[in-house]
Write a protein that holds these residues in place. Sequence first.
Motif, short mmCIF file in Angstrom:
data_model
loop_
_atom_site.label_atom_id
_atom_site.label_comp_id
_atom_site.label_asym_id
_atom_site.label_seq_id
_atom_site.Cartn_x
_atom_site.Cartn_y
_atom_site.Cartn_z
N ILE A 1 -4.24 23.35 -17.53
CA ILE A 1 -5.22 22.93 -18.34
C ILE A 1 -4.48 22.28 -19.44
O ILE A 1 -3.29 22.54 -19.58
N GLY A 2 -5.08 21.24 -19.96
CA GLY A 2 -4.65 20.19 -21.05
C GLY A 2 -5.73 19.66 -21.80
O GLY A 2 -6.80 19.70 -21.47
N THR A 3 -5.13 18.99 -22.98
CA THR A 3 -6.10 18.42 -23.78
C THR A 3 -5.07 17.23 -24.59
O THR A 3 -3.99 17.32 -24.46
N ARG A 4 -5.98 16.30 -24.64
CA ARG A 4 -5.29 14.77 -25.49
C ARG A 4 -6.25 14.49 -26.60
O ARG A 4 -7.45 14.54 -26.03
N LEU A 5 -5.63 14.17 -27.75
CA LEU A 5 -6.34 13.51 -28.70
C LEU A 5 -5.66 12.39 -29.21
O LEU A 5 -4.46 12.29 -29.18
N ARG A 6 -6.55 11.17 -29.38
CA ARG A 6 -6.21 10.11 -30.24
C ARG A 6 -7.22 9.41 -31.12
O ARG A 6 -8.40 9.61 -30.78
N GLN A 7 -6.50 9.05 -32.18
CA GLN A 7 -7.37 8.30 -33.14
C GLN A 7 -6.71 6.82 -33.75
O GLN A 7 -5.77 7.13 -33.91
N ASP A 8 -7.53 5.92 -33.49
CA ASP A 8 -7.08 4.73 -33.93
C ASP A 8 -7.90 4.41 -35.40
O ASP A 8 -9.23 4.37 -35.23
N ARG A 9 -7.05 4.33 -36.35
CA ARG A 9 -7.65 4.16 -37.63
C ARG A 9 -7.29 2.64 -38.10
O ARG A 9 -6.17 2.18 -38.66
N ILE A 10 -8.47 1.49 -37.58
CA ILE A 10 -8.05 0.15 -37.82
C ILE A 10 -8.58 -0.14 -39.04
O ILE A 10 -9.91 -0.21 -39.42
N LEU B 1 -11.20 12.26 -27.33
CA LEU B 1 -10.62 13.45 -27.10
C LEU B 1 -11.22 13.84 -25.58
O LEU B 1 -11.89 13.59 -25.10
N ALA B 2 -10.02 14.46 -24.85
CA ALA B 2 -10.44 14.82 -23.50
C ALA B 2 -9.63 16.20 -23.09
O ALA B 2 -8.69 16.73 -23.87
N LEU B 3 -10.23 16.72 -22.20
CA LEU B 3 -10.00 18.07 -21.83
C LEU B 3 -9.94 18.07 -20.28
O LEU B 3 -10.80 17.46 -19.60
N PHE B 4 -9.07 18.67 -19.56
CA PHE B 4 -8.96 18.47 -18.03
C PHE B 4 -8.36 20.06 -17.43
O PHE B 4 -7.48 20.65 -18.19
N ALA B 5 -8.57 20.35 -16.27
CA ALA B 5 -8.29 21.28 -15.82
C ALA B 5 -7.98 20.92 -14.21
O ALA B 5 -8.56 20.01 -13.63
N GLU B 6 -6.97 21.61 -13.67
CA GLU B 6 -6.40 21.06 -12.44
C GLU B 6 -5.89 22.24 -11.68
O GLU B 6 -5.08 23.04 -12.20
#
Length: 704
Positions: free
Chosen positions: A359-368, A395-400
């Motif tokens: 399982i995994g998660t990813r977070l990204r924010q662009d403050r332009i 925001l992303a969540l995934f399972a494999e």
Amino acid sequence: MSLIFNRPGRGALALIVSSLTTSAQAAGIPTLQEVTVSSRHQDLIGVADSATEGTVTAAQLRNRPLLRPAEALETIPGMIVTQHSGDGKANQYFLRGFNLDHGSDFATHVMGMPVNMASHAHGQGYMDLNFLMPELIQGIAYRKGVYAAEDGDFTTTGSARIDYRRRLDGNFAEFGLGQNGYRRLLAAGSRALGGDDAADGRQLLVAAELMGNDGPWDQPERLVRRNLLLRLSEGSASHGYALTAMSYSAHWTATEHVPERAITTGEISRYGALSPRDGGRTRRNSLSAEWARLGDSSATRASAYVIDYGLNLYSAPSGYINGPQGDQHEQADNRITWGGEARHAWFLGPALRDTEFAIGTRLRQDRISRVGLYSTEGRSRTGTVREDRITETALALFAEARTQWTPWLRSSLALRRDEISADVTALGGQYNMGNGGSVRGGQTSPKLGIVFGPFNLAGSTEFYANWGHGFHSNDARGATSHTNPADGSPIDRVPLIARARGAELGVRAAPLPGWNTSLTVWQMDLASELVFVGDEGITEPRGASRRHGLEWSNYLTPADGLIIDADLALSKARFRQPVGGGDHVPNAIPLTASVGIGVDQGGPWHGGVRLRYLGAYALEESGEHKSTPFWTANLKLGYRVSKQLQVSMDVLNLFNRHANDIEYWGGACTRNETLSGNCNGGIDGRLVHPLEPRSLRLGLRLGF
């Protein structure tokens, strides 16, 4: 290479972790694995999930002649890297029948940090790799298609993960001089800290680069590039940590693409410019951290980063449509991007078919803080077309689950969920102040892969079947604007997410010792196409499309120190419904081929030669106007005078081919056409950026 672990569970898990960090590939192209893991007396050969994933090693890059840093990506079979402007700007990329523009459909990460920029001033997914120092690259792990659980935004055609070395074999300083004002200084070194000189001990790597170039252009490019790297690490990518600080800046004067008729009529020379002060300046400063742990029955990875980025880009792609003062505009971008990801995997053992569940998660924010489009003359602003502030969060969540059902059958099944939200605030522009707002988009992406083999057919042979969903995001301004900021006319909003669906069938084999080959057929459906619009110098969504193609990749090592790779890619790209008088997708290259030879047998001489072919592609939707096909060759030769002294020579465009690095079709006017009254709102025609002529570069490397 064979890695053999006899401890139950941990061996197979180590194999999986290796595949995630370096793809566990034989060097270079999507080839059959050369990793054997023994677990409970069962040999598992290969961990690849598709026929079109692989890694590129430092050994391959060492003898590869490069005109630009981003050409390191041309080690990916079928990838083409070109330029239509100054060399401080992001390159133009092509893969699988896609004009990727500056990166809209191919995602790249460097040491865990994303390179593609969302809602960018110049183009969605803008992927500027000019900060790369190719000599420091440890490897490039790549995947094609939308089949990997870890791949999300901008990965319609695939992704690449570039990792730098943690330790150098020896410290060095390299000096480069060449034609057209080329000069480069690179100094790099590493040392063990704390008295531990082991390869996996604590290491500090330092590198600095200063580079300048004028190019062959009548208007000197005056490119100046500065680069600095500090990397503290311990252990390996699968069991250790790394802290990396990077600082990059560049400024340049650009010779943009021009109407071909301006050259043929003699208004400008082949390497002349229409606009005298195009170009720009950019910066990229970052701090990142990576951490990984490998246990007996589990593995964990985590990373975090913060990036300070800025760009001021001045260009006039339409020339002089609006008058003799020129159509120059500025695209400005200033942002902080931060985020991270984490992944944990469990090896469930023989009772559950040796399944690895992750399982995994990813977070990204662009403050332009400010992204804008301004009308300019000689790089001085004369008006604001639009100016906005954007906060965009992904925001992303995934399972494999990856399961070895039998010795000849394994599968990967994944589910990924992406959510993107953006807040756009209009800050300026006469017709822009009514635009802006909040927008959200999301997609659930199933992914499936099945591998049959290995079988004892033509050597070790594996068959692959892959299917999955993916996407690229659209610019948040396009998803929140209802009026054209240039004239106030109504426009349709675009969805925040453009959906994609792909499938492929492939086979990989080793027919003879030292020869690995793969053959793949693929198809991709995209809900919204990005097409270059020459008279505006932008890309815009324009209808759904379908692509299919065939790829054949070969990697040969007939002798120690000798590497040969040969690739052929065929594709067909069409709109699902006719657009603009036809169904051809402009700038979708239907045929590419490359052949390369690298030689380094440990003696004094080493080097490499590469040939690349680009077939003719449609410049506009009817397919009536096509580019001119061409091939080029680059050569690199090196000689080791001693262990501490080495000289090299690069000859780029070896046979001095007079071709165009890139061609478009669009509306533009030259200065003479405007002054004579013949412009009439723009003249459609061929827009070209000439291939640079043959150039010689000499290098001197000193070890210390």
